[in-house]
Design an enzyme around this catalytic site. Structure first.
Site, PDB file in Angstrom:
ATOM      1  N   GLY A   1       6.599 -26.895   3.417  1.00  0.00           N
ATOM      2  CA  GLY A   1       5.847 -25.636   3.452  1.00  0.00           C
ATOM      3  C   GLY A   1       6.684 -24.493   2.912  1.00  0.00           C
ATOM      4  O   GLY A   1       7.826 -24.301   3.337  1.00  0.00           O
TER       5      GLY A   1
ATOM      6  N   GLY B   1       9.881 -14.628  16.897  1.00  0.00           N
ATOM      7  CA  GLY B   1      10.380 -14.508  15.515  1.00  0.00           C
ATOM      8  C   GLY B   1      11.890 -14.504  15.465  1.00  0.00           C
ATOM      9  O   GLY B   1      12.549 -15.458  15.885  1.00  0.00           O
TER      10      GLY B   1
ATOM     11  N   LYS C   1       3.284 -19.592  23.134  1.00  0.00           N
ATOM     12  CA  LYS C   1       4.657 -19.108  23.350  1.00  0.00           C
ATOM     13  C   LYS C   1       4.969 -19.028  24.847  1.00  0.00           C
ATOM     14  O   LYS C   1       6.089 -19.321  25.271  1.00  0.00           O
ATOM     15  CB  LYS C   1       4.832 -17.751  22.670  1.00  0.00           C
ATOM     16  CG  LYS C   1       4.818 -17.879  21.142  1.00  0.00           C
ATOM     17  CD  LYS C   1       4.592 -16.540  20.470  1.00  0.00           C
ATOM     18  CE  LYS C   1       4.703 -16.644  18.956  1.00  0.00           C
ATOM     19  NZ  LYS C   1       4.241 -15.448  18.264  1.00  0.00           N
TER      20      LYS C   1
HETATM   21  N1  LIG Z   1       4.774 -15.684   9.707  1.00  0.00           N
HETATM   22  C1  LIG Z   1       5.441 -15.443  10.813  1.00  0.00           C
HETATM   23  O1  LIG Z   1       5.722 -14.292  11.134  1.00  0.00           O
HETATM   24  C2  LIG Z   1       5.885 -16.561  11.698  1.00  0.00           C
HETATM   25  C3  LIG Z   1       6.786 -16.298  12.719  1.00  0.00           C
HETATM   26  C4  LIG Z   1       7.214 -17.321  13.578  1.00  0.00           C
HETATM   27  C5  LIG Z   1       6.703 -18.593  13.395  1.00  0.00           C
HETATM   28  N2  LIG Z   1       5.820 -18.830  12.385  1.00  0.00           N
HETATM   29  C6  LIG Z   1       5.348 -20.193  12.226  1.00  0.00           C
HETATM   30  O2  LIG Z   1       5.925 -20.725  11.064  1.00  0.00           O
HETATM   31  C7  LIG Z   1       5.021 -21.624  10.434  1.00  0.00           C
HETATM   32  C8  LIG Z   1       4.757 -21.137   9.016  1.00  0.00           C
HETATM   33  O3  LIG Z   1       4.233 -19.837   9.064  1.00  0.00           O
HETATM   34  P1  LIG Z   1       3.955 -19.004   7.725  1.00  0.00           P
HETATM   35  O4  LIG Z   1       3.627 -17.637   8.148  1.00  0.00           O
HETATM   36  O5  LIG Z   1       5.027 -19.240   6.726  1.00  0.00           O
HETATM   37  O6  LIG Z   1       2.610 -19.739   7.245  1.00  0.00           O
HETATM   38  P2  LIG Z   1       1.976 -19.750   5.795  1.00  0.00           P
HETATM   39  O7  LIG Z   1       0.540 -20.074   5.970  1.00  0.00           O
HETATM   40  O8  LIG Z   1       2.376 -18.544   5.029  1.00  0.00           O
HETATM   41  O9  LIG Z   1       2.733 -21.006   5.124  1.00  0.00           O
HETATM   42  C9  LIG Z   1       2.399 -22.338   5.333  1.00  0.00           C
HETATM   43  C10 LIG Z   1       2.497 -23.016   3.982  1.00  0.00           C
HETATM   44  O10 LIG Z   1       2.340 -24.429   4.154  1.00  0.00           O
HETATM   45  C11 LIG Z   1       1.589 -24.905   3.047  1.00  0.00           C
HETATM   46  N3  LIG Z   1       1.017 -26.207   3.364  1.00  0.00           N
HETATM   47  C12 LIG Z   1      -0.138 -26.493   4.000  1.00  0.00           C
HETATM   48  N4  LIG Z   1      -0.297 -27.825   4.092  1.00  0.00           N
HETATM   49  C13 LIG Z   1       0.778 -28.386   3.513  1.00  0.00           C
HETATM   50  C14 LIG Z   1       1.191 -29.727   3.293  1.00  0.00           C
HETATM   51  N5  LIG Z   1       0.445 -30.760   3.697  1.00  0.00           N
HETATM   52  N6  LIG Z   1       2.371 -29.947   2.651  1.00  0.00           N
HETATM   53  C15 LIG Z   1       3.129 -28.905   2.254  1.00  0.00           C
HETATM   54  N7  LIG Z   1       2.785 -27.623   2.410  1.00  0.00           N
HETATM   55  C16 LIG Z   1       1.618 -27.370   3.053  1.00  0.00           C
HETATM   56  C17 LIG Z   1       0.572 -23.821   2.795  1.00  0.00           C
HETATM   57  O11 LIG Z   1       0.053 -23.931   1.476  1.00  0.00           O
HETATM   58  C18 LIG Z   1       1.400 -22.563   3.010  1.00  0.00           C
HETATM   59  O12 LIG Z   1       2.024 -22.130   1.817  1.00  0.00           O
HETATM   60  C19 LIG Z   1       3.802 -21.657  11.353  1.00  0.00           C
HETATM   61  O13 LIG Z   1       3.967 -22.714  12.282  1.00  0.00           O
HETATM   62  C20 LIG Z   1       3.863 -20.323  12.061  1.00  0.00           C
HETATM   63  O14 LIG Z   1       3.207 -20.357  13.299  1.00  0.00           O
HETATM   64  C21 LIG Z   1       5.408 -17.852  11.545  1.00  0.00           C
HETATM   65  N1  LIG Z   2       1.415 -14.833  14.118  1.00  0.00           N
HETATM   66  C1  LIG Z   2       2.599 -14.684  14.902  1.00  0.00           C
HETATM   67  C2  LIG Z   2       3.813 -15.003  14.084  1.00  0.00           C
HETATM   68  C3  LIG Z   2       5.085 -15.001  14.881  1.00  0.00           C
HETATM   69  O1  LIG Z   2       5.145 -16.086  15.746  1.00  0.00           O
HETATM   70  C4  LIG Z   2       2.667 -13.264  15.412  1.00  0.00           C
HETATM   71  O2  LIG Z   2       1.895 -12.419  14.952  1.00  0.00           O
HETATM   72  O3  LIG Z   2       3.471 -12.989  16.299  1.00  0.00           O
HETATM   73 NA    NA Z   3      13.080 -16.499  18.375  1.00  0.00          NA
END
Ligand SMILES: NC(=O)c1ccc[n+]([C@@H]2O[C@H](COP(=O)([O-])OP(=O)(O)OC[C@H]3O[C@@H](n4cnc5c(N)ncnc54)[C@H](O)[C@@H]3O)[C@@H](O)[C@H]2O)c1
Ligand SMILES: N[C@@H](CCO)C(=O)O
Ligand code: NA
Length: 443
Positions: A17, A139, A210
């Protein structure tokens, strides 16, 4: 210092991802390879990035030779897998596949951990693989490692905090600029805070996941997503926010895990906080978590709770920590150890203060009738306001037609409160109960 030229027998890393967080992790692993290798004490090398769409625009352009669409093949060839796809599948099966072959896993996937955490940890324990997820809560904030390791010699009794950046951003915008809910949500999505499906943020599911993860680590007992009472912010109106502000409160979505003698109540809901409360000043997508432990007393952790770049810091911290252990294995935490005494308890077992906003008939004796209902259910009143007549389409109505009453109660049980509100609704003098919100005045 890192060697000038890194040997090829490095610890290999596969990234799954490359969205908001993944693209930043890829950038750090490529641009900061020497620094990260020096921090690990052994060379590390990103060998592949599995993506869904190789042509998709990204925050950082990933070198073409690293990109693959075969996530399974990548998982099968590396020492360490970083999962940043999100959601249950295929993330779950890919993590399981990695753990089963003994590869270390770093992930930010709270949804998956809150429902399958115990199972995945058991697989990791069986194969000796490491599973780390600091980015899944708060985060960038280092919160899980302090709870799991630094406080492992103490007893944590309560964890309470703002753990969802998107909803905090929305509530903050509505409170400070009067922004509309939908506009604030769209902005949070643009800034990379929201989940792929923002319903998870808005309805409190992300915060509940969480809370389950925090509760498990804090109380050394397993809690899952469906054991967390959950109310999101979709029912919070601009009127609620303005009424709260007029009384000196701000509305925040809180996650609370509280230990009792025979178990723990885990809950997520919109909460009124006095403006002087330390959590009231947590703005935008920032998060903050209070931890109360028997010997340590109160601790507070604060920082950027969402966003690709801040979250990548937590992912990279886990990558370095896990990569060090790949070279020099150390004993892992035994995981849950107090499970026998700590069952999840229903929301009825929670005790908190409440805010009740009602439209009532403007006639003598109304207040006495309301007060009687509360007293009958052992709910005592801390403060009561009558902020003026009810307005219809912006016009102040004739005072014969009604008035508003806002009550803040002292501590009451959820059960007593629920019965009180039912009975208030049935009173002839109560026209509508507009909102019932929980209030926290203590840390
Ligand atoms: N964005 C945040 O602030 C944040 C903070 C903490 C945790 N997270 C967690 O981190 C993870 C990623 O978050 P994000 O914001 O980067 O999400 P995002 O949706 O921006 O990125 C996910 C990516 O995975 C890709 N994807 C989907 N299916 C796939 C597959 N089968 N193979 C490869 N790639 C695939 C999508 O195309 C996308 O680009 C999630 O679990 C989210 O809950 C996000
Ligand atoms: N969607 C989550 C990302 C961080 O875990 C948030 O807004 O806090
Ligand atoms: Na953390």
């Amino acid at each position: 210092m890192a060697p000038a030229t890194l040997p090829e027998d490095a610890i290999t890393i596969g990234l799954l991802g490359a969205g908001n967080v993944g693209a930043q992790v890829a950038r750090t692993l490529v641009e900061e390879r020497e620094l990260i290798s020096a921090r690990v004490g052994t060379p590390v090398r990103l060998t592949g990035v599995a993506v869904r769409d190789p042509e998709a625009p990204r925050d950082w352009k990933i070198p073409g030779e690293l990109i693959t669409t075969d996530a399974e093949a990548l998982v099968d060839e590396v020492d360490l897998v970083v999962e940043l796809i999100g959601g249950m599948e295929p993330a779950g099966e890919l993590i399981e596949r990695a753990l089963r072959r003994g590869a270390a896993v770093v992930t930010g996937n709270k949804a998956l951990l809150a429902s399958r955490g115990a199972e995945l940890n058991a697989i990791a324990a069986e194969t000796g693989a490491a599973l780390r997820f600091e980015a899944s809560v708060g985060g960038a904030i280092p919160i899980l490692r302090p709870v799991e390791e630094s406080l492992s010699g103490d007893r944590i009794t309560k964890v309470m905090g703002i753990v969802n950046g998107t909803t905090n951003y929305i509530l903050d915008q509505m409170d400070t600029t009067g922004a509309a809910f939908d506009d604030a949500l769209a902005e949070a999505q643009k800034l990379g805070y929201a989940e792929a499906d923002p319903t998870a943020d808005v309805e409190g599911h992300d915060a509940a996941a969480k809370a389950a993860i925090l509760g498990t680590l804090a109380f050394h007992a397993p809690f899952s997503f469906d054991e967390v009472y959950c109310e999101g912010i979709s029912a919070v109106t601009q009127d609620d926010i303005e009424a709260a502000a007029a009384s000196g409160y701000v509305i925040k979505l809180l996650a609370i895990a509280e230990k009792q003698a025979d178990g723990a109540v885990l809950r997520v809901h919109p909460t009124l906080l006095p403006r002087t409360h330390p959590l009231a000043s947590v703005r935008g997508a920032f998060n903050a978590v209070f931890v109360v432990a028997e010997n340590a007393g109160e601790l507070m952790f604060y920082g950027q709770g969402a966003g690709g770049l801040p979250t990548s810091s937590a992912i990279m911290g886990d990558v370095v920590s896990v990569a060090r252990r790949l070279r020099t294995p150390v004993a892992e935490s035994p995981g849950v150890s107090d499970a026998v005494n700590l069952a999840p308890l229903p929301i009825e077992r929670a005790t908190t203060q409440y805010y009740i906003d009602m439209d009532v008939a403007d006639k003598e004796g109304v207040i006495a009738e309301i007060a009687q209902v509360l007293a009958a259910h052992r709910v005592s009143i801390e403060s009561m306001r009558q902020p003026g007549s009810v307005t219809v389409e912006g016009e102040v109505e004739d005072s014969d037609n009604g008035a508003k009453v806002q009550i803040v109660t002292h501590l009451a049980s959820e059960k007593d409160l629920h019965e009180t509100v039912q009975e208030l609704r049935d009173l002839d003098v109560v026209k509508t109960v507009n909102s019932v919100l929980r209030v926290e005045v203590e840390k």
